[in-house]
Design a protein around this motif. Sequence first.
Motif, PDB file in Angstrom:
ATOM      1  N   ARG A  20       0.987  -1.373   0.078  1.00 41.71           N
ATOM      2  CA  ARG A  20       0.000  -0.234   0.114  1.00 41.71           C
ATOM      3  C   ARG A  20       0.892   1.139   0.004  1.00 41.71           C
ATOM      4  O   ARG A  20       0.579   2.188  -0.659  1.00 41.71           O
TER       5      ARG A  20
ATOM      6  N   SER B 268      -6.540   7.624   2.680  1.00 42.09           N
ATOM      7  CA  SER B 268      -6.871   7.617   1.364  1.00 42.09           C
ATOM      8  C   SER B 268      -5.802   7.184   0.422  1.00 42.09           C
ATOM      9  O   SER B 268      -5.940   6.124  -0.540  1.00 42.09           O
TER      10      SER B 268
ATOM     11  N   ASP C 176      -5.624   3.459   0.402  1.00 43.90           N
ATOM     12  CA  ASP C 176      -6.611   3.024   0.070  1.00 43.90           C
ATOM     13  C   ASP C 176      -7.441   2.268   1.247  1.00 43.90           C
ATOM     14  O   ASP C 176      -7.799   0.934   1.111  1.00 43.90           O
TER      15      ASP C 176
END
Length: 103
Positions: A40, A96, A99
Motif C-alpha cells: 500500500r 486515502s 486505500d
Amino acid sequence: MTGFYKRRISSIVPLPTSDLTQCIPPKSKNHLYVEQISARVKNALMKIDDDPNLSEDDRKVLVRSLRRLEPMEQYIFNTAHMKKIYGDVLVERFFSSLDCNMA
C-alpha cells in the motif's frame, strides 16, 4: 502480548516482524488495523507524487510518515492521536492514499 495492545494509545505500533492478526486491538473506535502495508505504501507514494493539489509541506509529511511504514506488513493506527497531531484533512488524505476506509 495481547494485553499490551489493549492499553496501547500511540499513533502507530511499529512491529515489523510481529503478526498482529491474533492481537485484540483496543475497544476504542479510534484504532484501525491495516494489512499489506508495504504494498500500500508503494502505491501511495506514487499517488502522492502525482497529486497536484498537495502542498509541499503536506507532501513532505505524508512521504515521511509513509516511508516509516515501508518494512511493515501490518499496522494498528490510533486515528484519534494522528488527527490530534496532523489534523483531520491530512489524516484523511493519508488513509486515502493507502486505500483504507476509516469508517
